[in-house]
Scaffold this motif. Structure first.
Motif, mmCIF file in Angstrom:
data_model
loop_
_atom_site.group_PDB
_atom_site.id
_atom_site.type_symbol
_atom_site.label_atom_id
_atom_site.label_comp_id
_atom_site.label_asym_id
_atom_site.label_seq_id
_atom_site.Cartn_x
_atom_site.Cartn_y
_atom_site.Cartn_z
ATOM 1 N N LEU A 49 39.521 12.366 31.785
ATOM 2 C CA LEU A 49 40.424 11.564 31.668
ATOM 3 C C LEU A 49 40.507 11.304 33.074
ATOM 4 O O LEU A 49 39.875 12.018 33.791
ATOM 5 C CB LEU A 49 42.105 12.587 31.533
ATOM 6 C CG LEU A 49 42.392 14.077 30.789
ATOM 7 C CD1 LEU A 49 43.075 14.660 30.573
ATOM 8 C CD2 LEU A 49 42.368 12.387 28.773
ATOM 9 N N SER A 50 40.991 10.122 32.944
ATOM 10 C CA SER A 50 41.440 9.207 34.378
ATOM 11 C C SER A 50 42.331 10.269 35.272
ATOM 12 O O SER A 50 43.169 10.560 34.261
ATOM 13 C CB SER A 50 41.569 7.960 33.945
ATOM 14 O OG SER A 50 42.586 7.677 33.695
ATOM 15 N N TYR A 51 42.893 10.005 36.165
ATOM 16 C CA TYR A 51 43.733 10.619 37.197
ATOM 17 C C TYR A 51 45.347 9.723 36.119
ATOM 18 O O TYR A 51 46.362 10.715 35.753
ATOM 19 C CB TYR A 51 44.465 10.198 37.879
ATOM 20 C CG TYR A 51 45.216 10.372 38.680
ATOM 21 C CD1 TYR A 51 46.044 11.981 39.307
ATOM 22 C CD2 TYR A 51 46.315 9.806 38.721
ATOM 23 C CE1 TYR A 51 47.639 12.217 40.007
ATOM 24 C CE2 TYR A 51 47.729 9.888 39.682
ATOM 25 C CZ TYR A 51 47.898 10.945 39.722
ATOM 26 O OH TYR A 51 49.067 11.493 40.957
ATOM 27 N N THR A 52 45.071 8.826 35.971
ATOM 28 C CA THR A 52 46.132 7.790 35.444
ATOM 29 C C THR A 52 46.718 8.522 34.129
ATOM 30 O O THR A 52 47.529 8.719 33.573
ATOM 31 C CB THR A 52 45.729 6.581 35.426
ATOM 32 O OG1 THR A 52 45.571 6.337 36.470
ATOM 33 C CG2 THR A 52 47.089 5.166 34.294
ATOM 34 N N GLU A 53 45.003 8.556 33.168
ATOM 35 C CA GLU A 53 45.645 8.921 31.637
ATOM 36 C C GLU A 53 46.266 10.060 31.695
ATOM 37 O O GLU A 53 47.375 10.939 30.998
ATOM 38 C CB GLU A 53 44.342 8.723 31.291
ATOM 39 C CG GLU A 53 43.872 8.110 30.495
ATOM 40 C CD GLU A 53 42.474 7.814 30.130
ATOM 41 O OE1 GLU A 53 41.870 7.584 28.950
ATOM 42 O OE2 GLU A 53 41.629 9.039 30.858
ATOM 43 N N PHE B 274 21.411 7.286 44.817
ATOM 44 C CA PHE B 274 21.605 6.255 43.758
ATOM 45 C C PHE B 274 22.231 7.479 42.272
ATOM 46 O O PHE B 274 21.488 7.542 41.147
ATOM 47 C CB PHE B 274 19.338 7.151 43.171
ATOM 48 C CG PHE B 274 18.734 5.467 44.756
ATOM 49 C CD1 PHE B 274 19.201 4.952 44.981
ATOM 50 C CD2 PHE B 274 17.878 7.125 44.639
ATOM 51 C CE1 PHE B 274 18.451 4.215 45.951
ATOM 52 C CE2 PHE B 274 17.266 6.538 46.823
ATOM 53 C CZ PHE B 274 17.480 5.518 46.290
ATOM 54 N N CYS B 275 23.101 7.733 42.507
ATOM 55 C CA CYS B 275 24.284 8.232 42.106
ATOM 56 C C CYS B 275 25.219 7.952 41.632
ATOM 57 O O CYS B 275 26.596 7.925 43.102
ATOM 58 C CB CYS B 275 23.786 10.031 41.825
ATOM 59 S SG CYS B 275 24.917 11.227 40.952
ATOM 60 N N ASP B 276 26.084 7.582 40.680
ATOM 61 C CA ASP B 276 27.361 7.215 40.752
ATOM 62 C C ASP B 276 28.365 8.740 40.105
ATOM 63 O O ASP B 276 27.489 9.264 39.920
ATOM 64 C CB ASP B 276 27.479 5.574 40.194
ATOM 65 C CG ASP B 276 27.629 6.045 38.084
ATOM 66 O OD1 ASP B 276 27.733 7.065 38.228
ATOM 67 O OD2 ASP B 276 27.306 4.918 37.467
ATOM 68 N N LEU B 277 29.666 7.949 40.331
ATOM 69 C CA LEU B 277 30.803 8.712 39.575
ATOM 70 C C LEU B 277 30.408 9.382 38.042
ATOM 71 O O LEU B 277 30.486 10.688 38.149
ATOM 72 C CB LEU B 277 31.732 8.242 39.974
ATOM 73 C CG LEU B 277 33.101 9.519 39.598
ATOM 74 C CD1 LEU B 277 33.426 10.708 40.723
ATOM 75 C CD2 LEU B 277 34.412 9.041 39.466
ATOM 76 N N ALA C 172 36.520 6.563 44.091
ATOM 77 C CA ALA C 172 36.274 7.917 42.697
ATOM 78 C C ALA C 172 36.089 9.383 42.837
ATOM 79 O O ALA C 172 34.964 9.682 43.233
ATOM 80 C CB ALA C 172 34.700 7.044 41.896
ATOM 81 N N ALA C 173 36.353 9.870 42.680
ATOM 82 C CA ALA C 173 36.928 11.281 42.992
ATOM 83 C C ALA C 173 37.708 11.944 42.008
ATOM 84 O O ALA C 173 37.737 11.887 40.973
ATOM 85 C CB ALA C 173 38.241 12.117 43.617
ATOM 86 N N THR D 118 37.861 17.139 33.152
ATOM 87 C CA THR D 118 37.360 16.661 34.242
ATOM 88 C C THR D 118 38.079 15.268 34.348
ATOM 89 O O THR D 118 38.437 14.866 34.272
ATOM 90 C CB THR D 118 35.806 15.991 34.663
ATOM 91 O OG1 THR D 118 34.674 17.116 33.798
ATOM 92 C CG2 THR D 118 35.264 15.714 35.738
ATOM 93 N N VAL D 119 38.689 15.819 35.247
ATOM 94 C CA VAL D 119 39.992 14.646 36.130
ATOM 95 C C VAL D 119 39.053 13.702 37.169
ATOM 96 O O VAL D 119 39.227 14.334 38.006
ATOM 97 C CB VAL D 119 41.054 15.140 36.348
ATOM 98 C CG1 VAL D 119 42.517 13.482 37.085
ATOM 99 C CG2 VAL D 119 41.916 15.859 35.145
ATOM 100 N N PHE D 120 39.681 12.011 36.856
ATOM 101 C CA PHE D 120 38.831 11.476 37.365
ATOM 102 C C PHE D 120 39.707 10.252 37.923
ATOM 103 O O PHE D 120 40.632 9.925 37.566
ATOM 104 C CB PHE D 120 37.646 11.237 37.609
ATOM 105 C CG PHE D 120 37.423 10.312 35.687
ATOM 106 C CD1 PHE D 120 37.759 10.705 34.462
ATOM 107 C CD2 PHE D 120 37.689 8.379 35.895
ATOM 108 C CE1 PHE D 120 37.613 9.976 33.684
ATOM 109 C CE2 PHE D 120 37.424 7.928 35.043
ATOM 110 C CZ PHE D 120 37.416 8.617 33.770
#
Length: 452
Positions: A297-301, A242-245, A364-365, A341-343
């Motif tokens: 930061l997202s990977y894209t960012e 019951f846990c998301d990224l 969702a890494a 943290t890059v996601f």
RNA sequence: UCCUGAGUAGCUCAGCGGCAGAGCGGGUGACUGUUAAUCACUAGGUCGUAGGUUCGAACCCUACCUCAGGAGCCA
């Protein structure tokens, strides 16, 4: 048991009839007495003992050389010297175990390279003693962090038959004679290996107990020769149902902060010592990590930021490629100047079990990067949808037979769940400032090295 | 595995074509409530290994070995 030197030095008052036992760090002789500095590993500091000529055992004082094990009986009194509060006025000295002139540790500093060759003796130095005391406290703090939050400690297997967990080369475990290759005759009637991760088994426990963690040895047979890789290391792997990224990242960041705080709280002596001799900015960094929010930061960012940085990297930044070490270092050390943290990484560069995002392109890494070390945590939300997991497995060429039990978790009561892996030695490097992983584990196993 | 650098006394290093050196550590002695004590004396070497160049190699060249740092892989 006699009192430790840590306990003696913490005394509030003069004490009669004390016994101190430890190893001689240094001896300074006068005409009619000797100063003997004892260390027993209980703390960084030595206990200065005054051994007067003529007391029982003084005839062996010449053998109480650096490295020798000694027992001192005497009285704890205020020191007349300025460098320490307490000292022991000895009434008797006993040589427990001598150390002749071949004892390799000198009073002066040694290089880490030399000390690695005498790994059985290096815990007796101030630096390694500090590191290994911190290692113990940090391990305990790891358990405390999880136990305080309702996690259950589970033990996943060390020996595994899964041969493609996607985390690198594996060591084979076999009882077959060298050269034999009929694995049906092997101990387990199939090929077996040392685990490279307890994650998949951890998921089975998380989808029953809710929040679990593993903390145990992990083995990678990669031919990695770096300051950050060992063939045998200890990994911490929480897994949460019951846990998301986002919640996964929250937990990883909270844990890094918690462990940094525990270092400041529980090892102040070592923080000061390591800050002086290993990493000048240690305390500052630990306080910074505790007090400041981490970047996310997202990977894209991250790729966009890197591309418009104007910085010329040895390897160009390209969307769809893994971030290089130099990119990660620049992000955490120069751009953010804090842990980041890059996601949401492109799906093609990540393993089959990571959850496909709605964009169909990313999973969702997340990787938590810290200054000086780089990647310290890697995690993800896991693919909980049966059909999507099956599609991923097919794409990665994995047989559903071998992973039937893993797929079952999606077949029966599947729930969103997530977890991460935290390298214990890397965390230890981060909180001590020690720059080489071979110096934070008592006996390092690296390619070509299995001594001691 | 790839790239770069380094191997000289127990440790840390200087010496870079012409006698093998220093500091620390060890040993001996002196001195002193000392603090990585101080002072004097002293022992200690297959200059990583094997070839080569040279009248002569620790030094130049080649190969190998070992170690370190960086890269990849990742935690």
């Amino acid at each position: 048991m006699s009192a430790t030197i840590k306990e003696l030095l913490a005394s509030e008052a003069v004490r009669d009839g004390v016994v101190a036992q430890g190893w001689v760090r240094t001896r300074r002789d006068s005409k009619a007495f000797s100063f003997l500095e004892l260390n027993d590993g209980s703390c960084l500091k030595n206990l200065q003992c005054i051994v007067d000529e003529g007391i029982p055992g003084y005839e062996h004082i010449a053998q109480c050389t650096t490295g020798a094990a000694v027992r001192i009986d005497g009285r704890l009194v205020a020191s007349r010297g300025g460098a320490q509060k307490w000292e022991v006025q000895a009434t008797a000295v006993t040589l427990l175990g001598g150390a002749d002139e071949s004892f390799p540790l000198q009073k002066k500093g040694h290089s880490p390279e030399f000390l690695r060759t005498i790994a059985h003796l290096r815990p007796r130095t101030s630096l390694y003693g500090s590191v290994f005391r911190v290692r113990s406290r940090l391990a305990y703090a790891v358990h405390r962090f999880f136990q305080e939050r309702g996690f259950f400690y589970v033990h996943t297997p060390i020996i595994t038959a899964s041969d493609c967990e996607g985390a690198g080369e594996m060591f084979r475990v076999t009882t077959l004679a060298p050269g034999a290759d009929d694995f049906t005759k092997d101990f387990f009637a199939k090929q077996a290996f040392l685990t490279v991760s307890g994650q998949l088994e951890g998921e089975t426990m998380a989808t029953a107990l809710g929040k679990i963690y593993t903390f145990g040895p992990t083995f990678r047979a990669e031919n990695s020769n770096t300051t950050r890789h060992a063939a045998e290391f200890w990994m911490i792997e929480p897994e949460m149902a019951f846990c998301d990224l986002a919640q996964d990242m929250d937990m990883a960041e909270a844990q890094v902060k918690y462990l940094a705080q525990s270092m400041l709280d529980e090892s102040p002596e070592e923080v000061e010592f390591l800050g002086k001799f290993v990493d000048k900015g240690l305390r500052e960094r630990l306080e910074f990590v505790v007090n400041r929010p981490f970047e996310r930061l997202s990977y894209t960012e991250a790729v966009a930021i890197l591309q418009r940085s104007g910085k010329s990297f040895e390897y160009p930044v390209a969307y769809g490629q893994n971030l290089q070490s130099e990119h990660e270092r620049w992000l955490t050390e120069e751009h953010c100047r804090c842990p980041v943290t890059v996601f949401n990484y492109p799906k093609d560069i990540k393993p089959f079990y990571m959850r496909l995002n709605d964009d169909g392109q990313t999973v969702a890494a997340m990787d938590l990067l810290v200054p000086g070390i780089g990647e310290i945590v890697g995690g993800s939300q896991r693919e909980e949808r049966l059909d999507q997991l099956q599609a991923n497995m097919a794409q990665h060429g994995l047989s559903e037979e071998a992973y039937g039990w893993y797929v079952d978790l999606r077949r029966y009561g599947s729930v969103p769940h997530a977890g991460y892996g935290l390298g214990f030695e890397r965390m230890l490097m981060f909180v001590t400032g020690v720059p080489n992983i071979r110096d934070v584990i008592p006996f390092a196993r690296t390619p070509g090295h299995c001594e001691f």
